[in-house]
Design a protein around this motif. Structure first.
Motif, PDB file in Angstrom:
ATOM      1  N   LEU A 391       0.957  -1.078  -0.140  1.00  0.00           N
ATOM      2  CA  LEU A 391       0.003   0.172   0.057  1.00  0.00           C
ATOM      3  C   LEU A 391       0.939   1.259   0.095  1.00  0.00           C
ATOM      4  O   LEU A 391       0.594   2.189  -0.602  1.00  0.00           O
ATOM      5  CB  LEU A 391      -0.915  -0.071   1.289  1.00  0.00           C
ATOM      6  N   CYS A 392       1.862   1.073   0.958  1.00  0.00           N
ATOM      7  CA  CYS A 392       3.056   2.365   0.852  1.00  0.00           C
ATOM      8  C   CYS A 392       3.497   2.532  -0.409  1.00  0.00           C
ATOM      9  O   CYS A 392       3.560   3.762  -1.208  1.00  0.00           O
ATOM     10  CB  CYS A 392       3.915   2.031   1.836  1.00  0.00           C
ATOM     11  N   LYS A 393       4.099   1.395  -1.159  1.00  0.00           N
ATOM     12  CA  LYS A 393       4.534   1.677  -2.466  1.00  0.00           C
ATOM     13  C   LYS A 393       3.336   2.153  -3.383  1.00  0.00           C
ATOM     14  O   LYS A 393       3.776   3.055  -4.323  1.00  0.00           O
ATOM     15  CB  LYS A 393       5.145   0.317  -3.051  1.00  0.00           C
ATOM     16  N   LEU A 394       2.316   1.769  -3.534  1.00  0.00           N
ATOM     17  CA  LEU A 394       1.286   2.147  -4.374  1.00  0.00           C
ATOM     18  C   LEU A 394       0.816   3.674  -4.080  1.00  0.00           C
ATOM     19  O   LEU A 394       0.873   4.409  -5.118  1.00  0.00           O
ATOM     20  CB  LEU A 394      -0.046   1.375  -4.358  1.00  0.00           C
ATOM     21  N   ARG A 395       0.609   4.021  -2.951  1.00  0.00           N
ATOM     22  CA  ARG A 395       0.537   5.434  -2.602  1.00  0.00           C
ATOM     23  C   ARG A 395       1.829   6.452  -3.118  1.00  0.00           C
ATOM     24  O   ARG A 395       1.487   7.520  -3.483  1.00  0.00           O
ATOM     25  CB  ARG A 395       0.463   5.644  -1.083  1.00  0.00           C
ATOM     26  N   SER A 396       2.895   5.808  -2.771  1.00  0.00           N
ATOM     27  CA  SER A 396       4.316   6.463  -3.698  1.00  0.00           C
ATOM     28  C   SER A 396       4.164   6.746  -4.662  1.00  0.00           C
ATOM     29  O   SER A 396       4.280   7.775  -5.359  1.00  0.00           O
ATOM     30  CB  SER A 396       5.372   5.905  -3.106  1.00  0.00           C
ATOM     31  N   SER A 397       3.795   5.641  -5.626  1.00  0.00           N
ATOM     32  CA  SER A 397       3.805   5.769  -7.333  1.00  0.00           C
ATOM     33  C   SER A 397       2.658   6.773  -7.603  1.00  0.00           C
ATOM     34  O   SER A 397       2.950   7.468  -8.429  1.00  0.00           O
ATOM     35  CB  SER A 397       3.597   4.334  -7.739  1.00  0.00           C
ATOM     36  N   ILE A 398       1.381   6.661  -6.884  1.00  0.00           N
ATOM     37  CA  ILE A 398       0.513   7.956  -7.207  1.00  0.00           C
ATOM     38  C   ILE A 398       0.869   9.137  -6.808  1.00  0.00           C
ATOM     39  O   ILE A 398       0.549  10.028  -7.783  1.00  0.00           O
ATOM     40  CB  ILE A 398      -0.872   7.218  -6.538  1.00  0.00           C
ATOM     41  N   ASN A 399       1.333   9.334  -5.875  1.00  0.00           N
ATOM     42  CA  ASN A 399       1.894  10.735  -5.467  1.00  0.00           C
ATOM     43  C   ASN A 399       3.041  11.232  -6.549  1.00  0.00           C
ATOM     44  O   ASN A 399       2.813  12.399  -6.919  1.00  0.00           O
ATOM     45  CB  ASN A 399       2.374  10.784  -4.111  1.00  0.00           C
ATOM     46  N   SER A 402       1.659  12.080  -9.894  1.00  0.00           N
ATOM     47  CA  SER A 402       0.392  13.205 -10.037  1.00  0.00           C
ATOM     48  C   SER A 402       1.270  14.714 -10.114  1.00  0.00           C
ATOM     49  O   SER A 402       2.488  14.813  -9.917  1.00  0.00           O
ATOM     50  CB  SER A 402      -0.500  13.352  -8.605  1.00  0.00           C
TER      51      SER A 402
END
Length: 402
Positions: A391-399, A402
């Motif tokens: 989840l942390c990696k996914l959030r980082s990729s999204i940020n 963007s």
């Protein structure tokens, strides 16, 4: 007005039985005695080897270093008989009529409902549909007194095992109960002599099913998707009923018994049966059907004629079967049957009970392109929960993106 009965649900556990077989078509289980194990190597304790059959590998007996005398002889085991697991739902609606004259009873656990009064084979259940005419008096009376009339006054038999002998005794008892109920309606001053009711009852003991019917309510069994009628509508126009009616001095006028009643069997209607004790073309004698349930039997539909006036038995089975595949809720299926009957312009009150014989619907898969297949609920894919790190990696990729 919709009158319901106390509903008691109880799950019936399915017994687990281990099968011991030695065959080339299934898994082999070979037990080695302590003596055989000692001959192969120094003193280990008894061992159980499980060898799974693999189609591409032929395992010779010599490779296992076993002799036939070392294996425990296989004992043939009878497969478990089907044990129904009862759950049901019901729905009733006034339909286009001004008054509601239908009544019904739905009891999924008869022993629990009656307490310690009687001893029955398990599982056991009782259902009834009563379609009144000439006012609600007769149907309401039968619904109110049915448990006493059937299980107390008529000398209902007791047993711990369900077999043909027991079911025949039950049949005789239910026949007496119908006739007692008919006489009780004549004696009760609160019930109009012009009021009557058809009656269909279903008793289930173990795998044995007994249907008693007087009138035009109907019980329909779904067996592998096919409708099997477990009752005969008693209408004056049918050959067997017409012959009986005419032999007793009655007549059929435009499909009506003596020009008045659309059924040839019913409880009550004493203005057509008087004087009491005289032969009458209108009788309360029920007809019986017996069935032994198997794994092929999926559910039972019990409904008043407001349903069957506008749809076939197979149509009703298709609706319930598709509904069970979609939401697996027998009560919702009963409501859907009533909705369909209203859509088809029924002109009567509507009452339906749907009784399922398994803990969940287990009908065979519909063929591609069939109506059932089109109505079947989409199967959702199972998604695994992401770990905290993912989840942390996914959030980082999204940020970052963007």
């Amino acid at each position: 007005m919709v009158a319901g009965a106390e509903i008691i649900h109880q799950s019936i556990p399915v017994l687990d039985v281990q099968y011991r077989c030695i065959t080339k078509e299934i898994e082999e289980i070979v037990d080695i005695s302590a003596a055989a194990a000692a001959a192969a190597s120094p003193p280990p304790s008894p061992v159980c080897l499980q060898v799974a059959r693999r189609p591409e590998v032929d395992i010779a007996a010599s490779e296992l270093d076993l002799r036939a005398s070392d294996a425990i002889p296989s004992v043939p085991v009878e497969p478990l008989q089907f044990v129904p697991r009862i759950r049901s739902g019901s729905f009733a609606d006034i339909g286009p009529r001004r008054y509601m004259e239908d009544e019904h009873i739905r009891i999924d656990d008869l022993s629990a409902h009656l307490g310690s009064l009687l001893r029955f084979p398990t599982p056991n259940a009782f259902y009834g549909v009563f379609d009144g005419h000439g006012g609600p008096d007769a149907a309401a009376y039968i619904k109110r007194h049915a448990m006493r009339l059937i299980f107390e006054d008529a000398g209902f038999p007791q047993a711990s095992e369900a077999d043909k002998v027991f079911l025949d005794l039950v049949e005789n008892s239910v026949r007496r109960a119908f006739l007692l109920a008919d006489l009780a309606l004549a004696d009760d001053c609160t019930v109009s002599s012009s009021s009557g009711t058809t009656a269909l009852t279903v008793l289930l003991f173990g795998r044995l099913l007994l249907v008693a019917n007087a009138g035009d309510c109907r019980a329909v069994l779904c067996r592998k998707g096919k409708a099997v009628e477990l009752s005969q509508d008693h209408r004056p126009i049918f050959a067997a009923e017409r012959q009986r009616v005419e032999e007793l001095g009655g007549y059929i006028d435009d499909g009506y018994l003596n020009g008045v009643l659309s059924v040839s069997r019913a409880l009550g209607d004493w203005d057509m049966k008087l004087p009491r004790g005289s032969p009458s073309p209108l009788i309360a004698e029920p007809e019986f059907r017996q069935a032994t349930l198997t794994e092929d039997d999926e559910f039972l539909i019990i409904g008043c004629d407001g349903i069957w006036d506008v749809m076939t038995s197979q149509h009703a089975v298709n609706i319930v079967r598709s509904g069970l595949r979609w939401h697996d809720d027998p009560e919702r299926c009963a409501r859907e049957l009533v909705t369909e009957a209203v859509r088809l312009d029924t002109f009567d009150n509507l009452t339906v009970i749907v009784v399922c014989f398994s803990a969940e619907h287990q009908g065979s898969s519909p063929s591609p392109g069939s109506e059932d297949h089109q109505l079947q609920a989409p199967r959702l894919k199972c998604c695994k929960t992401l770990s905290a790190e993912a989840l942390c990696k996914l959030r980082s990729s999204i940020n970052n993106g963007s």
